[in-house]
Design an enzyme around this catalytic site. Structure first.
Site, PDB file in Angstrom:
ATOM      1  N   GLU A   1     -31.243 -35.756 -53.055  1.00  0.00           N
ATOM      2  CA  GLU A   1     -30.871 -34.560 -53.807  1.00  0.00           C
ATOM      3  C   GLU A   1     -31.007 -34.759 -55.318  1.00  0.00           C
ATOM      4  OE1 GLU A   1     -26.939 -33.578 -52.212  1.00  0.00           O
ATOM      5  OE2 GLU A   1     -27.926 -32.489 -50.599  1.00  0.00           O
TER       6      GLU A   1
ATOM      7  N   ASP B   1     -26.004 -32.533 -42.378  1.00  0.00           N
ATOM      8  CA  ASP B   1     -25.053 -32.526 -43.487  1.00  0.00           C
ATOM      9  C   ASP B   1     -23.708 -31.900 -43.142  1.00  0.00           C
ATOM     10  OD1 ASP B   1     -23.924 -32.719 -45.922  1.00  0.00           O
ATOM     11  OD2 ASP B   1     -25.416 -31.550 -47.017  1.00  0.00           O
TER      12      ASP B   1
ATOM     13  N   GLU C   1     -16.058 -28.234 -46.894  1.00  0.00           N
ATOM     14  CA  GLU C   1     -17.202 -27.599 -47.540  1.00  0.00           C
ATOM     15  C   GLU C   1     -17.891 -26.607 -46.601  1.00  0.00           C
ATOM     16  OE1 GLU C   1     -20.248 -30.342 -48.800  1.00  0.00           O
ATOM     17  OE2 GLU C   1     -21.607 -28.742 -49.398  1.00  0.00           O
TER      18      GLU C   1
END
Ligand code: BDP
Length: 712
Positions: free
Chosen positions: A292, A366, A394
């Site tokens: 990332e 993820d 999240e």
């Protein structure tokens, strides 16, 4: 009786008077004096905790005594700190290693005594917390004999805390670490944080975000870190930091961060020496590299092992370790993201230094609501692999949704890799037993912030608790952990506990149903991940939703079989064969591995489309059921926490509907099939859902909005 309002600050360490009068009388007989010699910082805090806990639970102070003078003594210590423990020659101590403990009823000096013994001061502290837990959960102390040792060595929290006080993916306020006031002002809350961690057996904490800032490695910050470490140390918490790979350039003045460059290696060596001169028991580094956009060895044509080994070399003389994250994927690489970590890292198995570990997320994409286990587990037998899970929600409704995560953590731990035949579970890879590694660990991205109740949602602390308990003993059931947590956090009322355990256990499946059932994944709104975004497109493909669901007029799902990306081949038979066949693939992972026609008939006899619709509806219904269940509890717990949860459940129900309506409206547009009976129609059209905008969602750095009214 009106129960006093509570704000959740005490977490599960509420030492309130035992409310069963009969049991209280028995405890008062069984606990009359404490014999607890020793003066190390850890023994001091253990003694203090025991005294404070007993005073609260029994309603009076229990006196310290030099020796056992009557029935009902609690004798605590190690064979070094306590002559009485030494005399007892507890054979079980030989089996509990340097962190475990023995709690046992024994006769000492002709008196009925309870011994809390360990080989180390830290073990005594863990034993004290375990003993208090027995009282908090109102267990009988008769015939007590507990022998307990952790299954995993490194039991870590990962704080994704930034130096400016924000928390990446944090939904419970700002960072606990007040870098500005450190090292001079020590917030008393650090001590309570350490107590909570130690009470569930956690022994390491990474203070900083994996998207690292090199500033933390500068001298002024290192002194701040050392001041924090001083508070955490007596509680057995070792401090780690994240290392930004390009730090030699950013704070070292070098023109490269190439791991094979001699100056770079020398810079890290000197930096690590400096860290240890300031913080002699520093744990080591956690590194996110070439993922990332983070810098890493690939920037110089090197491999991950080159980077990890350079840092491991610098840490090795001090006993430090380097934890290299396996969450690596590259925007320029076309390969299925679910395969990239295996492609990059498996060839490097056996090349990592002995003090380097790989930290692997539970699933290959993820932290999605449901993922298959990460196929790196079992694929790198020569490298110790840590398991990384995410406690912060999240991808599970942030701090507004009640979702109990123990079943999810256990789903991964219990998954069978079959690599050495049946029973080769992820847990056995992680604890080192499958491949004979001495070093082992688990890490979790925390949900802790400076909210008064620590984790935002009153039930979110259950996930911190459950994670810690599972690092100590992953064989504990989700039910047992929920039972303990509820009793300690709310009440020992049997009806209350039984009702809410079930609600907690079911909550994980409910969130999967109303967000992404049947193996759907990564269909979140872009960036902040708050809410649905199955239409997300137009950014790098592996960050879009359309890439993952592949919906079209005919069907939906990501083909990871041989006709697609073949990610399925990373799993071992017989699981691989089961996954590869659309008829045997577990339906809860169907669209993860297969592109399936909307008309495909599932085990229920319904078509995929109908089943999907009904699942979304079921998810909503189950949240409504949670609301009803919760409302039966009014008066059984204090009004403040009761109302807090009640109001958040209203939000959760609304958001579950939002998920259902946005996703079904979106998918329906591909084929125009009607909603099956029982599914409530959406309130709005697709355009409405696609244009919902949320500004300043917690958990991401402030974003700029170039066009008001379009999603970020
Ligand atoms: C993703 C998060 C991102 C993290 C990343 C990671 O969205 O904020 O930096 O994981 O684990 O899920 O590094």
């Amino acid at each position: 009786m009106v129960l006093k309002n509570e704000d959740g600050y005490e977490l599960w360490l509420r030492y309130h008077l035992v409310d069963d009068a009969e049991l209280l009388a028995v405890y008062r007989q069984q606990i009359r004096e404490i014999v607890f010699p020793g003066d190390s910082p850890t023994l001091r805090v253990a003694r203090g905790e025991l005294q404070c806990g007993l005073e609260g639970l029994l309603g009076h102070e229990v006196m310290l005594s030099e020796s056992v003078t009557e029935d009902g003594a609690i004798v605590c210590g190690t064979p070094e700190s306590s002559a009485k423990i030494l005399e007892q020659k507890l054979v079980d101590l030989d089996t509990v290693g340097d962190e475990g403990y023995v709690i046992s009823q024994q006769v000492v000096d002709w008196h009925q005594t309870i011994i809390i013994a360990a080989n180390s001061d830290k073990g005594v502290l863990y034993g004290v917390f375990a003993f208090l837990r027995l009282l908090q959960t109102q267990q009988s102390l008769d015939g007590l004999h507990i022998v307990s040792a952790p299954k995993v060595k490194l039991r870590m929290l990962n704080h994704w805390d930034n130096l400016d006080g924000t928390i990446e993916r944090g939904f419970a306020g700002h960072s606990l670490w007040d870098w500005h006031k450190l090292p001079h002002y020590i917030d008393p809350r650090y001590t309570d944080y350490a107590r909570a961690c130690a009470s569930i057996g956690l022994n390491a904490t990474v203070l900083t975000n994996v998207n690292a800032n090199a500033l933390i490695l500068t001298e002024p910050y290192l002194h701040k870190v050392a001041a924090l470490a001083d508070v955490l140390r007596p509680y057995g918490l070792q401090v780690y930091l994240t290392a930004r790979f390009s730090a030699p350039m950013e704070i070292g003045g070098l023109s490269t961060a190439d791991p094979l460059d001699a100056d770079v290696a020398a810079w890290w060596k000197a930096k690590v020496d400096q860290i240890y001169s300031i913080l002699p028991d520093f744990g080591g580094f956690v590194v996110k590299a070439n993922s990332e956009g983070q810098p890493g060895p690939h920037d110089y044509g090197r491999i991950h092992a080159d980077g990890a080994n350079m840092l491991a070399d610098a840490l090795e003389p001090h006993g430090g370790i380097c934890i290299w994250r396996a969450f690596v994927y590259d925007a320029d690489v076309q390969e299925d993201r679910a395969k990239q970590a295996n492609s990059q890292l498996v060839p490097q198995d056996g090349t990592f230094k002995a003090n380097a570990l790989l930290q692997v997320k539970n699933g290959p994409i993820d932290f999605q609501p449901r993922e298959p286990y990460h196929p790196l587990f079992g694929a790198m037998p020569k490298t110790p692999l840590m398991l990384e899970v995410q406690i912060t929600q999240e991808y599970l409704g942030n701090a507004t949704h009640l979702v109990y995560l123990a079943p999810m953590f256990k789903e991964t731990l219990d998954a069978d890799t079959y690599v050495k035949g049946p029973g080769s579970t992820v847990a056995k890879v992680v604890d080192g037993s499958l491949d004979g590694h001495d070093i082992s660990g688990m890490a979790a991205v925390t949900n802790i912030g400076d909210d008064r109740n620590w984790c935002g949602h009153p039930f979110a602390a259950a996930n911190w608790y459950a994670y810690g308990r599972l690092t100590w003993d992953y064989t504990l059931s989700s039910e047992q952990i929920a039972d303990e947590w509820l009793r300690m956090t709310f009440s020992n009322d049997e009806d209350f506990v039984d009702t809410i355990i079930q609600m907690m256990i079911d909550s994980r499946e409910s969130v999967v149903k109303y967000m992404m059932p049947l193996g759907l994944h990564h269909i979140f709104a872009e960036g902040h991940h708050y809410g649905p975004g199955p239409w997300v497109d137009g950014i790098r493909p592996d960050w879009t939703a359309v890439y993952y669901h592949q919906a079209d007029a005919e069907g939906v799902g990501f083909d990871r079989t041989a006709s697609g990306t073949d990610a399925v081949s990373l799993y071992n038979p017989p699981y691989r064969d089961q996954l590869a066949n659309v008829d045997t693939c577990p339906e809860n992972l169907l669209l993860w591995f297969h592109h399936v026609s909307w008309d495909h008939v599932l085990k229920s006899g319904r078509t995929l489309w109908d089943e999907m619709c009904l699942m979304y509806q079921e998810g909503v219904n189950e949240v409504r059921q949670m609301q009803q269940t919760w409302e039966t509890l009014e008066g059984k717990i204090d009004a403040a926490r009761y109302m807090h949860v009640k109001k958040l459940l209203v939000v959760q129900e609304r958001e579950a509907r939002w998920w259902r309506d946005a996703c079904l409206t979106y998918f329906q547009a591909f084929h125009g099939k009607p909603l099956p009976e029982g599914v409530e129609p959406a309130e709005h059209d697709l355009d409405y859902y696609e244009n919902i905008v949320h500004y300043y969602v917690p958990g991401i750095p402030e974003r700029r909005f170039d066009k008001i009214g379009t999603h970020s």
